[in-house]
Design a protein around this motif. Structure first.
Motif, PDB file in Angstrom:
ATOM      1  N   MET A 156      27.519  32.524 -37.472  1.00  7.69           N
ATOM      2  CA  MET A 156      26.923  33.074 -36.259  1.00  7.69           C
ATOM      3  C   MET A 156      27.463  32.371 -35.016  1.00  7.69           C
ATOM      4  O   MET A 156      27.589  31.146 -34.974  1.00  7.69           O
ATOM      5  CB  MET A 156      25.401  32.908 -36.283  1.00  7.69           C
ATOM      6  CG  MET A 156      24.663  33.854 -37.185  1.00  7.69           C
ATOM      7  SD  MET A 156      22.864  33.663 -36.966  1.00  7.69           S
ATOM      8  CE  MET A 156      22.260  34.958 -38.041  1.00  7.69           C
ATOM      9  N   ASP A 159      25.326  33.149 -29.109  1.00  5.89           N
ATOM     10  CA  ASP A 159      24.543  34.268 -28.584  1.00  5.89           C
ATOM     11  C   ASP A 159      23.821  35.000 -29.714  1.00  5.89           C
ATOM     12  O   ASP A 159      22.648  35.383 -29.566  1.00  5.89           O
ATOM     13  CB  ASP A 159      25.439  35.243 -27.815  1.00  5.89           C
ATOM     14  CG  ASP A 159      25.933  34.661 -26.493  1.00  5.89           C
ATOM     15  OD1 ASP A 159      25.365  33.649 -26.051  1.00  5.89           O
ATOM     16  OD2 ASP A 159      26.886  35.225 -25.929  1.00  5.89           O
ATOM     17  N   GLU A 160      24.526  35.228 -30.828  1.00  2.00           N
ATOM     18  CA  GLU A 160      23.909  35.914 -31.965  1.00  2.00           C
ATOM     19  C   GLU A 160      22.749  35.100 -32.526  1.00  2.00           C
ATOM     20  O   GLU A 160      21.686  35.651 -32.834  1.00  2.00           O
ATOM     21  CB  GLU A 160      24.955  36.159 -33.047  1.00  2.00           C
ATOM     22  CG  GLU A 160      24.431  36.939 -34.247  1.00  2.00           C
ATOM     23  CD  GLU A 160      25.475  37.113 -35.328  1.00  2.00           C
ATOM     24  OE1 GLU A 160      25.183  37.861 -36.296  1.00  2.00           O
ATOM     25  OE2 GLU A 160      26.561  36.517 -35.235  1.00  2.00           O
ATOM     26  N   ARG A 163      19.736  35.307 -30.152  1.00  2.00           N
ATOM     27  CA  ARG A 163      19.027  36.583 -30.276  1.00  2.00           C
ATOM     28  C   ARG A 163      18.174  36.601 -31.547  1.00  2.00           C
ATOM     29  O   ARG A 163      17.029  37.060 -31.533  1.00  2.00           O
ATOM     30  CB  ARG A 163      20.019  37.748 -30.293  1.00  2.00           C
ATOM     31  CG  ARG A 163      20.631  38.069 -28.959  1.00  2.00           C
ATOM     32  CD  ARG A 163      21.325  39.431 -28.982  1.00  2.00           C
ATOM     33  NE  ARG A 163      22.392  39.477 -29.972  1.00  2.00           N
ATOM     34  CZ  ARG A 163      23.652  39.111 -29.712  1.00  2.00           C
ATOM     35  NH1 ARG A 163      23.993  38.675 -28.517  1.00  2.00           N
ATOM     36  NH2 ARG A 163      24.576  39.193 -30.663  1.00  2.00           N
ATOM     37  N   ALA A 164      18.734  36.106 -32.634  1.00  2.40           N
ATOM     38  CA  ALA A 164      17.993  36.092 -33.895  1.00  2.40           C
ATOM     39  C   ALA A 164      16.759  35.205 -33.797  1.00  2.40           C
ATOM     40  O   ALA A 164      15.687  35.564 -34.304  1.00  2.40           O
ATOM     41  CB  ALA A 164      18.907  35.611 -35.021  1.00  2.40           C
TER      42      ALA A 164
END
Length: 255
Positions: A156, A159-160, A163-164
């Motif tokens: 990951m 940013d990913e 968000r998660a």
């Protein structure tokens, strides 16, 4: 059999399939990525436990027997007289108990990322989980480290991952503490030898919440159970939904 108070999702036509979700999850959070695929070949009934989805939180401590019975009652209310069950995480001992209590209705089991009882390490993890329920951001960070497989987490970007974590912090069902309390007292090892239906145990091999040792214990205890490995952490629906769907669908199609 008493009427079920559980809200539920019902999709598809064909042989019956009843879904049992995990602690702090729900029908859509745990099965949403595979629900349409399962419903192409089955009439799927996916209830939400008390305190998940739109089902109100329980007013008394949850009981494994009562929860198993209510899941079965939900399926019967939706026209399923006999059906396979798929259990994920806490849904694994729930499905096992349902199969033992309702052998005239449960025809097969698919058991993913589950356990028959908690060992001290898993018990510690659940107690930390419960202690963090009042701090959603820290809980999301803890659950990412313990629930997501290391290969998925390592891949990951920042940013990913951010968000998660935000989605996880915003999505804690109100009944999570009740689910954890139920899980702490579960021990269905004596039920395993009583299972007389075809069973697939799916071991999530990078799982550090319910580790593969738990999965192997379930598979070893059920006569004739098949053990399959899935290269994910505790969240197959997020990490490898297509592969998870294929394992379940192929097993059920071969029965």
């Amino acid at each position: 059999m008493s009427a079920s108070t559980l809200t539920r999702i019902v999709r598809g036509e064909g042989p019956g399939l009843l879904l049992a979700h995990g602690a702090g999850g729900g029908a859509l959070p745990n099965y949403g990525t595979v629900l349409d695929g399962l419903a192409r070949h089955h009439r799927v009934v996916a209830p939400d436990y008390p305190g998940s989805g739109s089902t109100p939180r329980a007013t008394a401590p949850l009981s494994l027997d009562a929860l198993a019975d209510e899941l079965v009652a939900t399926a019967v209310e939706e026209g399923l007289e006999r059906f396979a069950m798929a259990g994920y995480s806490l849904g694994v001992p729930t499905a096992i108990r349902a199969a033992v209590r309702h052998p005239d209705r449960v025809t097969a089991l698919v058991l993913t990322a589950g356990f028959a009882r908690l060992n001290p390490r898993m018990l510690l993890a659940l107690r930390v989980w419960r202690d963090l329920l009042g701090d959603p951001d820290r809980l999301a960070a803890f659950m990412a480290l313990i629930a997501v497989g290391a290969p998925t987490l390592d891949a990951m970007g920042q940013d990913e991952l951010d968000r998660a974590l935000a989605e996880s912090a915003a999505g804690v069902p109100p009944g999570t503490a009740d689910h954890i309390d139920l899980a702490e007292g579960i021990d269905v090892r004596a039920d395993l030898t009583r299972i007389e239906v075809p069973t697939l145990v799916v071991s999530t091999v990078y799982d550090v919440l319910a580790t593969p040792a738990h999965h192997r214990e379930v598979a070893a205890g059920i006569p004739g159970a098949r053990l399959a490995e899935l290269p994910t952490g505790h969240l197959p629906f997020a990490e490898a939904p297509a592969e998870w769907l294929a394992l379940m669908r192929d097993f059920l199609a071969a029965l």
